[in-house]
Design an enzyme around this catalytic site. Structure first.
Site, PDB file in Angstrom:
ATOM      1  N   GLY A  88       0.816  -1.216   0.000  1.00  0.00           N
ATOM      2  CA  GLY A  88       0.000   0.000   0.000  1.00  0.00           C
ATOM      3  C   GLY A  88       0.844   1.258   0.000  1.00  0.00           C
ATOM      4  N   GLY A  90       2.584   3.702   1.477  1.00  0.00           N
ATOM      5  CA  GLY A  90       3.140   3.989   2.794  1.00  0.00           C
ATOM      6  C   GLY A  90       3.720   5.384   2.892  1.00  0.00           C
ATOM      7  N   LYS A 111       4.047  12.161  -3.192  1.00  0.00           N
ATOM      8  CA  LYS A 111       4.927  11.084  -2.732  1.00  0.00           C
ATOM      9  C   LYS A 111       5.906  11.689  -1.720  1.00  0.00           C
ATOM     10  CE  LYS A 111       7.411   7.306  -4.918  1.00  0.00           C
ATOM     11  NZ  LYS A 111       8.052   6.838  -6.149  1.00  0.00           N
ATOM     12  N   ASP A 123       8.786   6.178   7.724  1.00  0.00           N
ATOM     13  CA  ASP A 123       8.378   7.511   8.182  1.00  0.00           C
ATOM     14  C   ASP A 123       7.421   8.195   7.205  1.00  0.00           C
ATOM     15  OD1 ASP A 123      10.059   8.070   6.092  1.00  0.00           O
ATOM     16  OD2 ASP A 123      11.537   9.182   7.277  1.00  0.00           O
ATOM     17  N   GLY A 124       7.179   7.546   6.053  1.00  0.00           N
ATOM     18  CA  GLY A 124       6.244   8.124   5.082  1.00  0.00           C
ATOM     19  C   GLY A 124       6.816   9.304   4.315  1.00  0.00           C
ATOM     20  N   ARG A 175       3.246  13.408  -8.483  1.00  0.00           N
ATOM     21  CA  ARG A 175       3.293  12.489  -9.630  1.00  0.00           C
ATOM     22  C   ARG A 175       1.939  12.440 -10.321  1.00  0.00           C
ATOM     23  NH1 ARG A 175       5.606   6.542  -8.660  1.00  0.00           N
ATOM     24  NH2 ARG A 175       3.752   6.140  -7.413  1.00  0.00           N
ATOM     25  N   ARG A 182      -1.968  -1.338  -9.846  1.00  0.00           N
ATOM     26  CA  ARG A 182      -0.798  -2.185 -10.084  1.00  0.00           C
ATOM     27  C   ARG A 182      -1.229  -3.649 -10.122  1.00  0.00           C
ATOM     28  NH1 ARG A 182       3.102   1.173  -7.040  1.00  0.00           N
ATOM     29  NH2 ARG A 182       1.979   3.084  -6.610  1.00  0.00           N
ATOM     30  N   ASP A 251       4.228  -4.942  -7.370  1.00  0.00           N
ATOM     31  CA  ASP A 251       3.630  -3.681  -6.896  1.00  0.00           C
ATOM     32  C   ASP A 251       4.164  -2.494  -7.689  1.00  0.00           C
ATOM     33  OD1 ASP A 251       6.021  -4.534  -5.416  1.00  0.00           O
ATOM     34  OD2 ASP A 251       5.883  -2.599  -4.414  1.00  0.00           O
ATOM     35  N   ASN A 252       5.189  -2.720  -8.491  1.00  0.00           N
ATOM     36  CA  ASN A 252       5.730  -1.644  -9.318  1.00  0.00           C
ATOM     37  C   ASN A 252       5.415  -1.875 -10.793  1.00  0.00           C
ATOM     38  OD1 ASN A 252       6.791  -0.506  -7.015  1.00  0.00           O
ATOM     39  ND2 ASN A 252       8.799  -1.442  -7.260  1.00  0.00           N
TER      40      ASN A 252
HETATM   41  P1  AMP Z   1       8.834   0.964  -3.279  1.00  0.00           P
HETATM   42  O1  AMP Z   1      10.139   0.305  -2.992  1.00  0.00           O
HETATM   43  O2  AMP Z   1       8.929   2.441  -3.458  1.00  0.00           O
HETATM   44  O3  AMP Z   1       8.078   0.306  -4.368  1.00  0.00           O
HETATM   45  O4  AMP Z   1       7.999   0.773  -1.941  1.00  0.00           O
HETATM   46  C1  AMP Z   1       7.613  -0.473  -1.440  1.00  0.00           C
HETATM   47  C2  AMP Z   1       6.697  -0.282  -0.274  1.00  0.00           C
HETATM   48  O5  AMP Z   1       7.366   0.392   0.798  1.00  0.00           O
HETATM   49  C3  AMP Z   1       5.460   0.557  -0.566  1.00  0.00           C
HETATM   50  O6  AMP Z   1       4.399   0.028   0.179  1.00  0.00           O
HETATM   51  C4  AMP Z   1       5.868   1.923  -0.064  1.00  0.00           C
HETATM   52  O7  AMP Z   1       4.747   2.697   0.259  1.00  0.00           O
HETATM   53  C5  AMP Z   1       6.670   1.559   1.171  1.00  0.00           C
HETATM   54  N1  AMP Z   1       7.612   2.628   1.530  1.00  0.00           N
HETATM   55  C6  AMP Z   1       8.722   3.000   0.871  1.00  0.00           C
HETATM   56  N2  AMP Z   1       9.345   4.010   1.509  1.00  0.00           N
HETATM   57  C7  AMP Z   1       8.616   4.303   2.599  1.00  0.00           C
HETATM   58  C8  AMP Z   1       8.729   5.253   3.656  1.00  0.00           C
HETATM   59  N3  AMP Z   1       9.737   6.132   3.707  1.00  0.00           N
HETATM   60  N4  AMP Z   1       7.778   5.248   4.613  1.00  0.00           N
HETATM   61  C9  AMP Z   1       6.759   4.369   4.569  1.00  0.00           C
HETATM   62  N5  AMP Z   1       6.599   3.467   3.610  1.00  0.00           N
HETATM   63  C10 AMP Z   1       7.500   3.404   2.635  1.00  0.00           C
HETATM   64 MG    MG Z   2       6.580   0.901  -5.392  1.00  0.00          MG
END
Ligand code: AMP
Ligand code: MG
Length: 480
Positions: A88, A90, A111, A123-124, A175, A182, A251-252
């Site tokens: 999800g 995050g 983002k 930390d989002g 974005r 996805r 997920d990507n």
């Molecule tokens: P990604 O590697 O960008 O495809 O992210 C994979 C998952 O990790 C997704 O669910 C993102 O929302 C979560 N995520 C990546 N970076 C963060 C962050 N800094 N804080 C919270 N969730 C994250």
């Molecule tokens: Mg991703």
């Protein structure tokens, strides 16, 4: 007062288990770094508005624009082959959708806007580096002609985030995507046995992305076929430009067929089929040459989620899905061959020997992929020679190439498929490091340079160059 962004949301109308409503976190001192006025116009946003205080408030999450219904989308995904039932958004929020000037519905998403119920331990937030990286690369990929999510804005937050490298300046990226659905979105409901949600998601996806599928005898099978087709076009397009996505997790993988989630992606300098940059891809799962197999694997995961919709009889469903998946390699192959034949200036029905021998020569001689095709296109023999350790090997191959083209290569096709400029890793790195030092000029100039990658423009000639040995970037990192 007119609403600055003409939101028209549909995802927020889907059942509540598709997302979590969430507002952005407060940030101390946001500053606009760059906004994309051409894209704003496409979206029906007044480009003059982008420079206003209100726009900054919207792009930094401080203000919810009229019509926006911020939400974090739920999805699952296979990460490097291992299934995670809940990922999800995050660190992202869908602000809402607009219908653009071509009638296409587009998502606008922040983002790096703070924690959501999907943040797990994160930390989002986002550091500035990944924000600028996604801005540079997604806009470059668009200019190169490849379907992709886009960059509408980048802001700095005035807040620092803690990452492995230490405290880094924070940023938020805005974005735009034709949707953020996805393969992992389908997997989320498949894994929880939520048949109603799966059907609703599939119907929504068909209506939004592949409306003609609704008219077919088996709309869900047609949906699968369309998504297979889109990936079979996308991945060879990447490969023809030397692009390595880096994290082709489910997920990507966007159902729309757009490139999404620019993490540790890279354009290679020297050509090698096993080329990998991502620091987290230690087994080379997502190497340049492995991308077709990985795309096919992701499509298999997508097909699984649709089986019960394709037919109530599981044997029939598996047969139909298998037949559809069976077309992937043929579609991929013909697209790949078409792109590479064009790069070499060869006719569409020319034999592929020259493509194969050319790529194998580049591998053996460790030749820069982009420069090779650039100089082949413009028949700069001296520059071509200079790329080879053993120019005699080039001479031999060149003679065979000339014979194959009957000394009349299709230069129009070559010019359209061989860019002069790509977002080189060392340039991206320089832009990011300067930005951390508060100098945004290299970032801005790089984005400007990459806007017209097929044009020979003297002012950007330096951006063509391969990295000097000390500038070579060997690893790229994900934004997390
Ligand atoms: P990604 O590697 O960008 O495809 O992210 C994979 C998952 O990790 C997704 O669910 C993102 O929302 C979560 N995520 C990546 N970076 C963060 C962050 N800094 N804080 C919270 N969730 C994250
Ligand atoms: Mg991703």
């Amino acid at each position: 007062m007119p609403t600055p962004i003409p939101f028209d949301n549909t995802y927020a109308r889907l059942p509540e288990r598709f997302y979590a409503k969430q507002n952005a976190a407060a940030v101390p001192a946001p500053k606009l770094l760059r906004a994309n006025s051409a894209l704003a116009v496409e979206l029906g946003i007044d480009p003059a508005w982008l420079e206003t205080e209100e726009a900054l408030d919207v792009f930094s999450g401080k203000q919810i624009a009229a019509g926006s219904e911020p939400l974090a989308q739920a999805y699952a995904g296979h990460q490097f082959g291992g299934f995670v039932p809940q990922l999800g958004d995050g660190r992202a929020l869908l602000l809402g959708e607009v219908v653009d000037q071509n009638g296409t519905r587009r998502d606008i998403q922040l983002k790096g806007s703070g924690r959501t119920p999907f943040s797990r331990g994160g930390d989002g937030k986002s550091a500035l580096g990944p924000v600028l990286r996604e801005y540079i690369v997604s806009e470059a990929v668009h200019a190169l002609g490849v379907p992709t999510t886009r960059a509408l804005a980048a802001v700095s937050t005035g807040e620092s985030v803690l990452r492995q490298e230490g405290h880094l300046a924070g940023g938020i990226f805005t974005r735009v995507a034709s949707s953020h659905i996805r393969v992992g979105t389908f997997q989320y409901f498949y894994a929880s046995n939520d048949a109603d949600a799966l059907r609703e998601l599939a119907d929504y996806t068909i209506a939004r992305h592949y409306p003609d599928a609704a008219e077919s005898d088996n709309p869900y099978l047609t949906l699968l076929e369309r998504v297979i087709e889109a990936q079979a076009k996308l991945v060879p397009h990447w490969m023809s430009l030397g692009f390595i996505h880096g994290v082709m997790n489910t997920d990507n993988t966007a159902i729309s067929g757009e490139t999404i989630d620019y993490g540790p992606c890279a354009f290679m300098d020297d050509f090698h089929p096993q080329c990998v940059f991502s620091s987290i891809d230690s087994n080379g799962r997502y190497a340049w040459g492995s991308q077709p197999n990985m795309a096919r694997w992701n499509l298999e995961r997508f097909a699984e989620t649709l089986l019960s919709l394709i037919s109530e009889d599981s044997k029939t469903a598996i047969e139909k899905a298998t037949t559809a998946l069976g077309t992937f390699s043929g579609q991929f192959r013909s697209e790949y061959d078409k792109r590479f034949l064009a790069k070499f200036g060869l006719a569409e029905d020319a034999p592929l020997d020259i493509v194969r021998s050319g790529l194998s020569l580049l591998t053996k001689q460790e030749v820069d992929f982009t420069l090779f095709f650039r100089h082949l296109t413009y028949e700069n023999r001296n520059e071509l020679n200079a790329l080879f350790k053993d120019p005699a090997l080039l001479d031999e191959w060149y003679a065979a190439w000339e014979a194959a083209t009957q000394s009349n290569p299709n230069t129009a096709a070559m010019r359209q498929s061989n860019p002069i400029l790509i977002p080189r890793n060392h340039r991206i790195e320089q832009a990011i490091q300067s930005a951390y030092g508060n100098d945004f000029a290299p970032f801005n100039k790089l984005v400007d340079a990459l806007a017209k990658p097929y044009e020979d423009r003297a002012e950007y000639a330096a951006y063509e160059k391969a990295p000097k040995p000390e500038e070579i970037v060997h690893q790229t990192f994900c934004g997390t």
